[in-house]
Scaffold this active site. Structure first.
Site, PDB file in Angstrom:
ATOM      1  N   LYS A   1      34.288  24.900  51.351  1.00 39.28           N
ATOM      2  CA  LYS A   1      33.122  25.708  50.988  1.00 39.28           C
ATOM      3  C   LYS A   1      31.897  24.856  50.672  1.00 39.28           C
ATOM      4  CE  LYS A   1      35.849  29.336  48.683  1.00 39.28           C
ATOM      5  NZ  LYS A   1      35.658  30.519  49.534  1.00 39.28           N
TER       6      LYS A   1
ATOM      7  N   GLY B   1      38.411  36.053  42.786  1.00 43.27           N
ATOM      8  CA  GLY B   1      38.962  35.615  41.506  1.00 43.27           C
ATOM      9  C   GLY B   1      39.259  36.728  40.533  1.00 43.27           C
TER      10      GLY B   1
ATOM     11  N   ARG C   1      34.650  49.181  53.950  1.00 49.44           N
ATOM     12  CA  ARG C   1      34.307  50.569  54.295  1.00 49.44           C
ATOM     13  C   ARG C   1      32.822  50.695  54.643  1.00 49.44           C
ATOM     14  NH1 ARG C   1      37.986  54.357  54.163  1.00 49.44           N
ATOM     15  NH2 ARG C   1      39.741  54.277  52.713  1.00 49.44           N
TER      16      ARG C   1
ATOM     17  N   GLY D   1      42.640  34.036  47.988  1.00 45.83           N
ATOM     18  CA  GLY D   1      42.181  32.954  47.118  1.00 45.83           C
ATOM     19  C   GLY D   1      43.140  32.742  45.984  1.00 45.83           C
TER      20      GLY D   1
END
Lengths: 305, 203
Positions: free
Chosen positions: A92, A164, A176, A246
């Site tokens: 990242k 997280g 959606r 994650g």
């Protein structure tokens, strides 16, 4: 039937970028990309069947706890993970931090995530992803964010969710929103599409491409809050083509087993009987956070719009 | 088209949807292979690109390793790209891993480097039209080719498209090409010939 916007010509991408950058991301489809913080976790992820790993110093749950400025990870730590596994390694960078991206490209990281999970470095501009040879993935909450990132050169999109938290509600909201906005485009005529393009601040061709083909021109993955095999299958049924997990794996009671279960759930996302089997006896999931009790300034998804 | 050949595409992980699209454009029906029950009545099998380690794990979990192996050895045309080629090689290095040993080749995983070194390269071939290219993505590299295995195309000096009997394998990704890639056309032609032979044998 001749199409004005054929599937294999993507506005803003050269033919070579389409096959090499987007083509790389297509190899990850139907897979699970797992956050790992060291070589040991990376090996566990690979052994469990992850199709790629995301190398970072702290998983999002710990970034929340730790506070302060979250930056790109130590190159030494990323290198150790690159040496430990044969699957693709992603890492990242902060939103807009093109020098962190240059560093990752120089290390030949396979894919760069310009991520809202880290503290943004630029409040105005994202990284110009076109100047890099390395494919980028970026987060989105809706069609506008997705198309702006693709216009900047992102070769893969993931819904942001709320990283997280172990709470899938935001990932669902974002997927959606994205899918219904894509469906809306399909019924629009040219004038409306022109208006939409200016509203979303992206070129008309990109909006017209999505309207005609009924999907994003790059793979559409899901992230942010997936904690169980059922969560992963839910995101796939809502339209995700692969899933990032994650904190959900290595913050749980039995990471090895949970990792394997989520991999299998993504392959068999439409088969409840398989989901029953893989969901049994996984031990404690990560402790989740109720988004409604979370102060607005702790939400990561609002970063980078 | 009720009579169009039916090709099974291994769909555990990877770019199986791109293979399906390429085959559909060539007039072939496809079926996703996710369980042993999906292997019956196929006129061809595709092993797509993706991550070979992920596919290996899932082949075991789904108890597909043996039934798929039997199907691959049954004489139907097989087309394997990138990770798919790794699955059917005789020997896999970097790291060593299990494989079907269907083709007498040694492959080194990620033998051309990481994603940064991925791209589209010219192919040298007498079997393909001049100017044909291949897109290599974290591609495996063939370091040796055994007896009975034809090399149909090279990238520089390296073999990148090989065939033995009904089994065709590429280090690159013809399924990602714009329009019908000659290698996809080659496989579809083999599938049609197989269907004709089977029909003749029945008659």
């Amino acid at each position: 039937m001749s199409k004005k916007h054929p599937l294999d010509k993507i506005p803003g991408f050269t033919a070579e970028e389409r096959v090499s950058k987007i083509g790389f991301c297509e190899q990850l489809k139907g897979g699970v990309i797992m956050d790992v913080i060291d070589a040991e976790q990376a090996r566990i992820a690979e052994e469990a069947g992850a199709c790629a790993v995301m190398a970072l110093e702290r998983v999002p749950a710990d970034i929340r706890k730790h506070g302060g400025v979250a930056r790109a990870s130590d190159p030494g730590m990323i290198e150790a993970i690159q040496k430990a596994v044969s699957i693709p390694v992603m890492a990242k960078v902060r939103i807009g931090h093109f020098v962190e991206a240059q560093i990752l490209e120089a290390m030949e990281v396979d894919c760069i995530d310009e991520s809202e999970v880290l503290t943004p470095a630029d409040e105005q501009f994202h990284v110009d992803k076109r100047v890099f040879k390395t494919p980028f993935v970026c987060g989105c909450r809706d069609l506008g964010e997705a198309l702006r990132r693709i216009h900047e050169g992102a070769a893969m999109i993931r819904t942001k969710g709320e990283a997280g938290t172990g709470n899938v509600v935001e990932a669902v909201r974002h997927m959606r929103a994205l899918m219904s906005q894509i469906r809306e485009l399909r019924s629009m005529e040219e004038k409306q599409l022109e208006k939409k393009a200016s509203e979303l601040r992206v070129p008309f061709d990109l909006v017209a491409w999505v309207a005609e083909n009924g999907r994003l021109p790059v793979p559409n993955f899901s992230a942010g809050g997936v904690a169980t095999p059922a969560d992963a299958a839910l995101m796939m049924q809502l339209g995700a083509e692969a899933v990032f997990v994650g904190s959900g794996i290595f913050k749980s009671g039995n990471p090895q087993q949970r990792a394997k279960a989520i991999v299998r759930a993504v392959t068999h996302f439409e088969e409840p009987k398989v989901l029953v089997e893989v969901s049994k006896g996984l031990g404690e999931p990560m402790v989740g956070i109720d988004i409604n009790t979370m102060p607005a300034n702790e939400r990561l998804a609002g970063r980078g719009i | 088209m009720e009579d169009a050949p039916l090709v099974g595409v291994l769909a555990l992980q990877g770019d199986f949807a791109e293979h399906e699209a390429a085959l559909a454009a060539a007039g072939v029906r496809t079926r996703r292979i996710r369980a042993a029950a999906d292997l019956g009545g196929l006129d061809g099998i595709v092993l797509p690109g993706g991550e070979s380690t992920t596919m290996l794990k899932l082949l075991d979990v789904e108890e597909l390793w043996r039934p798929l192996g039997d199907a691959l050895r049954s004489g139907v045309p097989v087309f394997a790209t990138c990770a798919g080629m790794i699955l059917i090689a005789d020997r896999v290095e970097n790291p060593n891993q299990r494989s079907y040993g269907l083709l007498p080749i040694t492959v080194v995983r990620n033998g051309y480097g990481r994603q940064y070194h991925s791209g589209t390269f010219a192919l040298v071939s007498t079997a393909l039209p001049a100017g044909t290219t291949g897109t290599f993505i974290r591609a495996p590299r063939i370091t040796s080719v055994g007896a009975g295995c034809e090399v149909l195309a090279r990238r520089g000096d390296d073999p990148v498209l090989v065939r033995r009997g009904p089994v065709l394998a590429a280090c690159f990704h013809p399924e990602l090409a714009t329009g019908l890639h000659p290698v996809v056309a080659m496989f579809v032609e083999a599938v049609r010939a197989y269907v004709r032979r089977s029909a003749a044998a029945r008659a």
